[in-house]
Design a protein around this motif. Sequence first.
Motif, PDB file in Angstrom:
ATOM      1  N   LYS A  69       0.845  -1.197   0.000  1.00 19.87           N
ATOM      2  CA  LYS A  69       0.000   0.000   0.000  1.00 19.87           C
ATOM      3  C   LYS A  69       0.884   1.253   0.000  1.00 19.87           C
ATOM      4  CE  LYS A  69      -3.776  -2.312   2.285  1.00 19.87           C
ATOM      5  NZ  LYS A  69      -4.431  -2.556   3.528  1.00 19.87           N
ATOM      6  N   ASP A  70       0.212   2.385  -0.065  1.00 20.20           N
ATOM      7  CA  ASP A  70       0.948   3.638  -0.183  1.00 20.20           C
ATOM      8  C   ASP A  70       0.339   4.691   0.745  1.00 20.20           C
ATOM      9  OD1 ASP A  70       2.853   5.307  -1.200  1.00 20.20           O
ATOM     10  OD2 ASP A  70       1.761   5.777  -3.040  1.00 20.20           O
ATOM     11  N   ASN A  71       1.136   5.683   1.085  1.00 17.79           N
ATOM     12  CA  ASN A  71       0.646   6.847   1.863  1.00 17.79           C
ATOM     13  C   ASN A  71       0.134   6.524   3.265  1.00 17.79           C
ATOM     14  OD1 ASN A  71       1.086   9.100   0.204  1.00 17.79           O
ATOM     15  ND2 ASN A  71      -0.520   8.352  -1.169  1.00 17.79           N
ATOM     16  N   LEU A  72       0.613   5.446   3.830  1.00 18.14           N
ATOM     17  CA  LEU A  72       0.181   5.099   5.185  1.00 18.14           C
ATOM     18  C   LEU A  72       1.204   5.590   6.206  1.00 18.14           C
ATOM     19  CD1 LEU A  72      -0.625   1.298   4.619  1.00 18.14           C
ATOM     20  CD2 LEU A  72      -2.307   3.134   4.850  1.00 18.14           C
ATOM     21  N   VAL A  73       0.747   5.753   7.435  1.00 19.21           N
ATOM     22  CA  VAL A  73       1.679   5.878   8.556  1.00 19.21           C
ATOM     23  C   VAL A  73       1.573   4.555   9.303  1.00 19.21           C
ATOM     24  CG1 VAL A  73       2.263   7.101  10.680  1.00 19.21           C
ATOM     25  CG2 VAL A  73       1.345   8.379   8.716  1.00 19.21           C
ATOM     26  N   VAL A  74       2.715   3.888   9.526  1.00 17.86           N
ATOM     27  CA  VAL A  74       2.687   2.538  10.080  1.00 17.86           C
ATOM     28  C   VAL A  74       3.530   2.434  11.356  1.00 17.86           C
ATOM     29  CG1 VAL A  74       3.059   0.087   9.559  1.00 17.86           C
ATOM     30  CG2 VAL A  74       2.575   1.682   7.688  1.00 17.86           C
ATOM     31  N   ALA A  75       2.881   2.055  12.443  1.00 19.30           N
ATOM     32  CA  ALA A  75       3.619   1.740  13.674  1.00 19.30           C
ATOM     33  C   ALA A  75       3.944   0.249  13.621  1.00 19.30           C
ATOM     34  CB  ALA A  75       2.769   2.059  14.895  1.00 19.30           C
ATOM     35  N   THR A  76       5.206  -0.094  13.763  1.00 22.26           N
ATOM     36  CA  THR A  76       5.621  -1.493  13.635  1.00 22.26           C
ATOM     37  C   THR A  76       5.913  -2.099  15.007  1.00 22.26           C
ATOM     38  OG1 THR A  76       7.903  -0.768  13.380  1.00 22.26           O
ATOM     39  CG2 THR A  76       6.649  -1.119  11.350  1.00 22.26           C
ATOM     40  N   GLY A  77       5.774  -3.406  15.121  1.00 20.81           N
ATOM     41  CA  GLY A  77       6.162  -4.092  16.358  1.00 20.81           C
ATOM     42  C   GLY A  77       7.680  -3.986  16.527  1.00 20.81           C
ATOM     43  N   GLY A  78       8.119  -3.928  17.781  1.00 20.72           N
ATOM     44  CA  GLY A  78       9.542  -3.695  18.062  1.00 20.72           C
ATOM     45  C   GLY A  78      10.499  -4.710  17.459  1.00 20.72           C
ATOM     46  N   GLY A  79       9.994  -5.944  17.209  1.00 19.22           N
ATOM     47  CA  GLY A  79      10.894  -6.984  16.719  1.00 19.22           C
ATOM     48  C   GLY A  79      10.838  -7.180  15.207  1.00 19.22           C
ATOM     49  N   ILE A  80      10.105  -6.336  14.526  1.00 22.08           N
ATOM     50  CA  ILE A  80       9.860  -6.542  13.088  1.00 22.08           C
ATOM     51  C   ILE A  80      11.147  -6.501  12.268  1.00 22.08           C
ATOM     52  CG2 ILE A  80       9.465  -4.162  12.230  1.00 22.08           C
ATOM     53  CD1 ILE A  80       6.713  -5.483  11.164  1.00 22.08           C
ATOM     54  N   ILE A  81      12.122  -5.787  12.792  1.00 23.28           N
ATOM     55  CA  ILE A  81      13.382  -5.600  12.035  1.00 23.28           C
ATOM     56  C   ILE A  81      14.292  -6.830  12.117  1.00 23.28           C
ATOM     57  CG2 ILE A  81      13.537  -3.081  11.929  1.00 23.28           C
ATOM     58  CD1 ILE A  81      14.849  -5.125  14.855  1.00 23.28           C
ATOM     59  N   MET A  82      13.897  -7.838  12.907  1.00 26.21           N
ATOM     60  CA  MET A  82      14.776  -8.993  13.075  1.00 26.21           C
ATOM     61  C   MET A  82      14.847  -9.868  11.826  1.00 26.21           C
ATOM     62  SD  MET A  82      16.098  -8.431  15.875  1.00 26.21           S
ATOM     63  CE  MET A  82      17.110  -9.908  16.023  1.00 26.21           C
ATOM     64  N   ARG A  83      13.804  -9.839  11.015  1.00 23.74           N
ATOM     65  CA  ARG A  83      13.837 -10.652   9.787  1.00 23.74           C
ATOM     66  C   ARG A  83      14.270  -9.791   8.608  1.00 23.74           C
ATOM     67  NH1 ARG A  83       8.635 -14.753   9.655  1.00 23.74           N
ATOM     68  NH2 ARG A  83       9.350 -16.074  11.363  1.00 23.74           N
ATOM     69  N   GLU A  84      15.248 -10.330   7.876  1.00 27.05           N
ATOM     70  CA  GLU A  84      15.792  -9.577   6.747  1.00 27.05           C
ATOM     71  C   GLU A  84      14.715  -9.248   5.707  1.00 27.05           C
ATOM     72  OE1 GLU A  84      19.086 -11.465   4.876  1.00 27.05           O
ATOM     73  OE2 GLU A  84      19.379  -9.783   3.485  1.00 27.05           O
ATOM     74  N   LYS A  85      13.858 -10.242   5.469  1.00 29.17           N
ATOM     75  CA  LYS A  85      12.776 -10.064   4.496  1.00 29.17           C
ATOM     76  C   LYS A  85      11.874  -8.875   4.897  1.00 29.17           C
ATOM     77  CE  LYS A  85       8.801 -12.706   3.299  1.00 29.17           C
ATOM     78  NZ  LYS A  85       8.033 -13.602   4.133  1.00 29.17           N
ATOM     79  N   ASN A  86      11.603  -8.753   6.185  1.00 33.90           N
ATOM     80  CA  ASN A  86      10.781  -7.629   6.657  1.00 33.90           C
ATOM     81  C   ASN A  86      11.504  -6.305   6.419  1.00 33.90           C
ATOM     82  OD1 ASN A  86       9.177  -9.665   7.638  1.00 33.90           O
ATOM     83  ND2 ASN A  86       9.504  -9.223   9.799  1.00 33.90           N
ATOM     84  N   ARG A  87      12.815  -6.317   6.708  1.00 32.97           N
ATOM     85  CA  ARG A  87      13.582  -5.072   6.526  1.00 32.97           C
ATOM     86  C   ARG A  87      13.563  -4.645   5.067  1.00 32.97           C
ATOM     87  NH1 ARG A  87      17.272  -7.770   9.909  1.00 32.97           N
ATOM     88  NH2 ARG A  87      18.931  -7.931   8.362  1.00 32.97           N
TER      89      ARG A  87
END
Length: 171
Positions: A69-87
């Motif tokens: 999606k586009d133009n959203l403001v997204v609050a992410t869970g603190g651990g979301i950055i642990m997976r490379e695919k997510n990053r």
Amino acid sequence: MNIYLLGYRGSGKTALGRAVAVKLKRSFLDTDDMIVEREGMRIPDIFEQYGEDYFRDCESRAIEGVAKKDNLVVATGGGIIMREKNREMISKSGFCIYLNADVDTIYKRINGDSNRPALTDKSEKEEIKTLLEKRCPLYTELAEFEIDTSKMNFTKSLDAILKKINEIEDK
Ligand code: S3P
């Protein structure tokens, strides 16, 4: 371009994200809320019944949907950055802001919160210290802007974020 708020638990992602979205007249999404809604369960219950890996799969699915999606403001869970695919999905689809905070401030904010399951077998403070050390390089690697919410109050943090977004949008 989405705007992603990254940072440890208790860094202010949800509260600031909502306020940023209101000011910018954008829709707001919180990946934790998306998971709770989809699974029909609270986060501690998902952890307890299915384990952290299952939660992380839900999280990847949530961010995959958001990244399309586009133009959203997204609050992410603190651990979301642990997976490379997510990053990768996050960096390709938006601008990242890291909400930093020191261990003591985070501890004061989240201490005893029953909605935040333990992630290690350490004491709460030790857990924050250890995970923050591990995650901090990943938050900073992704983020193009960083603020320390233990040094700035809510209004100042919000103003700093809005100013930065204005700058990048003017370019
Ligand atoms: C987690 C942070 C939580 C939530 C889950 C796991 C983590 O989100 O996704 O409890 O690994 O740091 P918040 O950062 O919004 O509390």
